[in-house]
Design an enzyme around this catalytic site. Sequence first.
Site, PDB file in Angstrom:
ATOM      1  N   SER A 148       0.857  -1.168   0.000  1.00 19.08           N
ATOM      2  CA  SER A 148       0.000   0.000   0.000  1.00 19.08           C
ATOM      3  C   SER A 148       0.910   1.241   0.000  1.00 19.08           C
ATOM      4  CB  SER A 148      -0.912  -0.068   1.227  1.00 19.08           C
ATOM      5  OG  SER A 148      -2.089   0.621   1.007  1.00 19.08           O
TER       6      SER A 148
ATOM      7  N   ASP B  71      -7.960  -5.465  -6.481  1.00 16.40           N
ATOM      8  CA  ASP B  71      -7.605  -4.379  -5.573  1.00 16.40           C
ATOM      9  C   ASP B  71      -7.796  -3.039  -6.277  1.00 16.40           C
ATOM     10  OD1 ASP B  71      -6.463  -2.536  -3.917  1.00 16.40           O
ATOM     11  OD2 ASP B  71      -4.432  -3.328  -4.081  1.00 16.40           O
TER      12      ASP B  71
ATOM     13  N   HIS C  61      -6.146  -6.301  -1.949  1.00 15.57           N
ATOM     14  CA  HIS C  61      -5.048  -5.454  -1.499  1.00 15.57           C
ATOM     15  C   HIS C  61      -4.031  -6.250  -0.682  1.00 15.57           C
ATOM     16  CE1 HIS C  61      -3.747  -1.344  -1.235  1.00 15.57           C
ATOM     17  NE2 HIS C  61      -3.825  -1.282   0.080  1.00 15.57           N
TER      18      HIS C  61
END
Length: 496
Positions: free
Chosen positions: A177, A439, A464
Amino acid sequence: MSVLTFDHPSNLKLVLAIVLCLCLSCDARFKGFRRFGGPPEERQQAGAAAEVQEYWFTQKLDHFNGADTRVWKQRYYMNESFYRPGGPVLLMIGGEGPANPAWMQYGTWLTYAQKLGALCLLLEHRFYGKSHPTEDLSLANLRYLSSRQALADLAHFRSEMTEKRGLAGKWAVLGGSYPGSLAAWFRLKYPHLATAAVATSAPIHATVNFPEYLEVVWRSLASYSPQCPLLVKKASDTLNHMLKNPKTYSNITKDFQLCSPLQISSLMDSAHFLESLAGNFMDVVQYNQDNRAFEGVVGTNITIKVLCDVMADASLGGVYDRYAAVARLALRTFSQRCLDPQYSSFLHDISDTSWNGTGPTTGRQWVYQTCTEFGFYQSTDSPNQPFTGFPLPYHLQQCMDIFNVSAEAVGVCAQGTNEYYGGYGIKASRIVFPNGSIDPWHALGVTQDISEDMPAVFIEGTAHCANMYPARAEDLPQLALARDHVFLLLRQWLKE
Ligand SMILES: *[C@@H]1O[C@H](CO)[C@@H](O)[C@H](O)[C@H]1NC(C)=O
Ligand SMILES: *[C@@H]1O[C@H](CO)[C@@H](O)[C@H](O)[C@H]1NC(C)=O
Ligand SMILES: *[C@@H]1O[C@H](CO)[C@@H](O)[C@H](O)[C@H]1NC(C)=O
Ligand SMILES: *[C@@H]1O[C@H](CO)[C@@H](O)[C@H](O)[C@H]1NC(C)=O
Ligand SMILES: *[C@@H]1O[C@H](CO)[C@@H](O)[C@H](O)[C@H]1NC(C)=O
Ligand SMILES: CC(=O)N[C@H]1CO[C@H](CO)[C@@H](O)[C@@H]1O
């Protein structure tokens, strides 16, 4: 994003974070990266890894002003179990939430460390968790919060630790991320300090308006059932329409289990309410089921399938009623009494500048970073997405309301970020970019190999950060392959 306040335990988003607190940004329970917000740090100690020892590092406040000698204590974690002297060092990068000690005991990277004889370190990001560089979160102090300062923290940490502990091996940085972006950027800006980077689910291109996020949400819902996003869209449109008619408010208050009678005095109010409800879907899509088994926490059993089945259930009434049923299901799942959708409460809470106040402990910091570095606003500005009513101006107005940052300034900042790091045109080497097809963040990630030594690893059907979580028997075969692929690259690069 909904109101984040300890005063309003009714708040869904906060409670998602509190109740199921695994707080790294790659974690479903941490709402930080999708929009913002985060868990109160104390709760994290109640997690699976409460016994993991904390370490503290003396860090500079301002790396870009030699005349400023102020320092502060930055938190880090360490796992030496697999380290063989002279072996490599894997440095996991903390993100926009408290560093989660569970990573020191679980996660794919530990299996890499075991095979490599590596030392594992996790450095918490400045201004998050317990890493407090300043006495509070006033606007004046937040100027020391930036990805550039965070990378310089990592560089200083890397150099000092090498010296202090006599670490002779090569270093690799990892993150998922936002920390995935930091991993790539660290390799870019400090190539002499890290041999390789694993940048999982990393958005490397700053962009103010990010309507593509919700387009992926549409596709992810549609991959379960083509009807699903259409029903959500119809429901969201219906509700948006009803918000224009105050006569409907008492029904809405009841149906959506609001904490107090709905009041809409501006577009910001309706946008905030509509966004909170869309959040029920966005969170589930971003994480779907890939990390629910992260050990030591209670997972949620709400998946895309569960939401879509509710939306298709005619026995509940029309689409409006089904949308309300989803909202109540979310409240129930997180043991919430009611939902507080008021923009004014949100504003009040996020304006709190204390570390331990009633405000959102990390929401303020992340919003600041979006306003001054990245944008990433998940607006409803695309026609090919299921929601209504929270367009870009709603997000930009928040930058103004909270930080006095104009819409124009946000654009200039995001452009500056891309100039500084290169955006999609990043010029570096030995960075691997794993991405998951469902994602929503992959829309800003690296979607194909940039070069031979900056490959993308595509994982069909995962959400994700899936490749960072511990392997499970029921993982998709391509996910297991992706983990191995990343390991082989890392091993090879660390040998070069
Ligand atoms: C290091 O990781 C191993 C394997 O997961 C675990 O058993 C051990 O408790 C960890 N050590 C620390 C200090 O977290
Ligand atoms: C409120 O809900 C009731 C029961 O579903 C319905 O009969 C009524 O028409 C609704 N009122 C408005 C203003 O929509
Ligand atoms: C999720 O778990 C709760 C509590 O265990 C249970 O009551 C509920 O039926 C489950 N929901 C689904 C959709 O599986
Ligand atoms: C909040 O933090 C300040 C200093 O950072 C401390 O003096 C104060 O006691 C704390 N308040 C609470 C309620 O914990
Ligand atoms: C907001 O920013 C403007 C221009 O940058 C400045 O003139 C003004 O004083 C600021 N207002 C506050 C309340 O900080
Ligand atoms: C969804 C997505 O962006 N996937 C990309 C991830 O990386 C692979 C490998 O290069 C691409 O083919 C995918 O398009």
